[in-house]
Design an enzyme around this catalytic site. Structure first.
Site, mmCIF file in Angstrom:
data_model
loop_
_atom_site.group_PDB
_atom_site.id
_atom_site.type_symbol
_atom_site.label_atom_id
_atom_site.label_comp_id
_atom_site.label_asym_id
_atom_site.label_seq_id
_atom_site.Cartn_x
_atom_site.Cartn_y
_atom_site.Cartn_z
ATOM 1 N N LYS A 48 -2.386 58.472 91.371
ATOM 2 C CA LYS A 48 -1.949 59.340 90.389
ATOM 3 C C LYS A 48 -1.558 58.533 89.002
ATOM 4 C CE LYS A 48 0.170 62.627 93.691
ATOM 5 N NZ LYS A 48 1.509 63.109 94.100
ATOM 6 N N ARG A 64 5.302 73.598 101.561
ATOM 7 C CA ARG A 64 5.525 74.525 100.380
ATOM 8 C C ARG A 64 4.320 75.552 100.692
ATOM 9 N NH1 ARG A 64 1.770 69.690 97.150
ATOM 10 N NH2 ARG A 64 -0.124 70.293 97.988
ATOM 11 N N LYS A 97 2.715 68.545 104.081
ATOM 12 C CA LYS A 97 2.228 67.130 103.870
ATOM 13 C C LYS A 97 3.182 66.194 104.552
ATOM 14 C CE LYS A 97 0.921 66.043 99.637
ATOM 15 N NZ LYS A 97 0.977 65.798 97.971
ATOM 16 N N LYS A 104 5.706 65.498 92.431
ATOM 17 C CA LYS A 104 6.089 66.527 91.482
ATOM 18 C C LYS A 104 7.596 67.280 92.150
ATOM 19 C CE LYS A 104 1.529 68.364 90.194
ATOM 20 N NZ LYS A 104 0.730 67.284 91.226
#
Length: 570
Positions: free
Chosen positions: A101, A158, A175, A353
């Site tokens: 990232k 999520r 995840k 995030k």
């Protein structure tokens, strides 16, 4: 001469009327022409100032890039559409990948998109309808409890939907880092359900068997059905055992680059990244009804001006993520390696995030804060590198004062350089250092601008040398500090503490089992151990302070190792 050339080239247009006064006085026609030229010049300067505030290469052309990418892909395939199904990436479960990232400054977003577009097309999931800006919107509601246990368990759950709020499909994603059923590998699992079933799925009314049966009736393969049943049971187990609730919503507009039906390399660029609170921890009921899985008063209309400042965080950068399926032997292409090593990106390893949003809204509840928070205080822009990024033509520049003055920059630089050289030959316009050595000392005479750097001509004659210089602007470059630098500082501190522990062990043995002289020596060793520990702490804090503030100085220790060596081997 240099000043005269600049005046001749930069003469203000209305003052050119002065040449009319050589043969007659100032007339009404001259007055009218002067006013007209002055108005034109002022309006031109205002227009140019606005253009400079918003240069084209720093604007966002998200919609245009999608269409240009489609045209470029057709040209690359000789007039044919790319083979494969673009929607095949919609249902991705249990795939392994290596991710990295990076942060992208808003000034570089368009350039980064254009570079990637030349190698990978923009991925459009539904080609049956015309692409709209709302199709790039992605919203995710992250679940956790008041103790934030999921972060400690290396698991993230999520609920994600694509496009507007009325989207009927919701993806349940989990995840897992170091998954036990995959021998410690990291994996992302997900499956799709209808939006009307989400609340029932959270409470357990809609069971994993019911969801898998619906998948089976839809003609899904048996292996996928079993995978969906396994994932759904695991997610519902986490909801029951950890009492998960909606915590944070993360919104962004994603541009994905990938060859259709090929998941070996995928690049995503998330812009307009925004974090919003979904919880009731402070007593404010943000979700109506309170048992609902998301807020209904917030859509996808960035930048969400109607939200309270305490409920929203707008991230200043875009997030670039590269995903490689390394288990298939995929290696990063050369162009991608060149991009991620360029000035256009800023690497942020293991950026999350959800963790970033959580540490902003619930900082007092988290035991540890992520390391990248300090990077937000640093300007991530770097000096432009040669032969990196999109090339810019030096001949295509805006009109200024009726001339392509920026296009003539090389010619002006050559003329100015000649003016400096000719002036230097006569002893004017140069900077001179004269140094004479004598037996009694050294006499130094200098006439230098403190802000200039001098190089170029160096002529040495006996004990006297002359330096003719040209002034150049020194540019400060911010150095990126890698996380391993902080760890190296900590390892050095720990090494000093190990030596202190050794001295302290010897001192305690002398105090407990020795005679008077031994006890005296033991006391001295305790003092030495305490002094060295304090000195090591001082050096550790000083280095950490210098690293965090990017101070250019000496990071080595001159006296400490010498004293350490003397005490060990004397």
């Amino acid at each position: 001469m240099k000043y005269g050339q600049e005046l001749q080239q930069s003469i203000f247009a209305p003052w050119q009327l002065k040449t009319r006064q050589l043969d007659h006085g100032w007339t009404d026609k001259d007055e009218q022409d002067f006013i007209t030229l002055l108005d034109n010049e002022l309006s031109k300067q205002k227009f140019i100032a606005r253009l400079r505030e918003k240069p084209l290469d720093k604007q966002r052309f998200d919609v245009a890039i999608v269409y240009i990418s489609a045209l470029h892909d057709i040209c690359r395939n000789r007039g044919k559409q790319s083979p494969g199904n673009s929607a095949s990436g919609g249902d991705q479960n249990a795939f392994e990948r290596a991710t990295a990232k990076y942060w992208i400054h808003p000034d570089n977003i368009t350039e980064v998109k254009a570079i990637i577009m030349l190698h990978l097309p923009v991925l459009i999931f539904n080609k049956d309808k015309k692409w709209e800006p709302s199709d790039s919107a992605i919203s995710s509601t992250y679940f956790d409890n008041s103790n934030f246990d999921l972060d400690e368990e290396a698991e993230a759950i999520r609920f994600r939907w694509y496009g507007p709020m009325n989207s009927n499909s919701v993806f349940i994603e989990r995840k897992t880092h170091h998954a036990s059923w995959l021998d410690g590998a990291s994996v992302k699992d997900r499956f799709r359900i209808k939006e009307s079933q989400v609340n029932q799925f959270m409470t357990g009314i809609c069971t994993a068997d019911q969801i898998s049966d619906e998948q089976k009736k839809a003609g899904v393969s048996d292996s996928t059905v079993e995978s969906v049943r396994f994932i759904a049971r695991g997610v519902q187990k986490s909801f029951r055992e950890r009492r998960l609730e909606p915590m944070i919503r993360v919104f962004y507009n994603r541009t994905a680059f990938q060859l259709p039906d090929d998941q070996r390399l995928r690049i995503s660029l998330d812009t307009d990244l925004t974090f919003m609170r979904e919880d009731h921890l402070d007593g404010m009921h943000r979700r109506q009804p309170t048992y609902n899985w998301r807020r209904n008063d917030v859509g996808i209309d960035y930048p969400f001006h109607y939200m309270r400042d305490n409920d929203i965080l707008r991230f200043p950068y875009a997030v670039l993520e590269t995903k490689l399926q390394t288990h298939l032997g995929q290696q990063p292409p050369t162009w991608l390696t060149s991009l991620i090593e360029s000035h256009l990106v800023h690497e942020v390893p293991r950026f999350s995030k959800y963790l970033h949003g959580a540490c902003h809204f619930y900082r007092e509840r988290l035991p540890l804060l992520p390391w990248w928070l300090a990077e937000l205080n640093v300007d991530i822009r770097k000096p432009r590198e040669e032969n990196i990024g999109l090339t810019r033509s030096r001949s295509f520049k805006p009109l200024i004062d009726g001339k392509y003055r920026r296009a003539m920059i090389e010619e002006k630089e050559r003329a100015n350089q000649q003016a400096v050289v000719s002036g230097s030959s006569r002893g004017s316009g140069s900077e001179r250092i004269s140094t004479r050595s004598s037996s009694s000392g050294t006499a130094v005479t200098q006439d230098l601008n403190s802000s200039s750097s001098f190089t170029d001509d160096l002529k040495v004659t006996g004990d006297e040398f002359d330096v003719h210089t040209t002034t150049t602007k020194r540019q400060k470059v911010k150095v990126r500090v890698e996380p391993k630098v902080f760890f190296a500082n900590e390892r050095t501190f720990i090494s000093w503490l190990q030596f202190c522990a050794l001295l302290l062990t010897v001192a305690l043995n002398l105090l407990n089992f020795g005679d008077t002289i031994s006890r005296t020596v033991g006391g001295i060793f305790i003092g030495l151990s305490a002094g060295i520990a304090i000195y090591a702490l001082y050096r550790f804090e000083k280095r950490a302070w210098m690293i965090s503030r990017r101070i250019d100085g000496r990071y080595d220790d001159i006296w400490g190792p010498a004293v350490n060596f003397y005490l060990r081997f004397r």
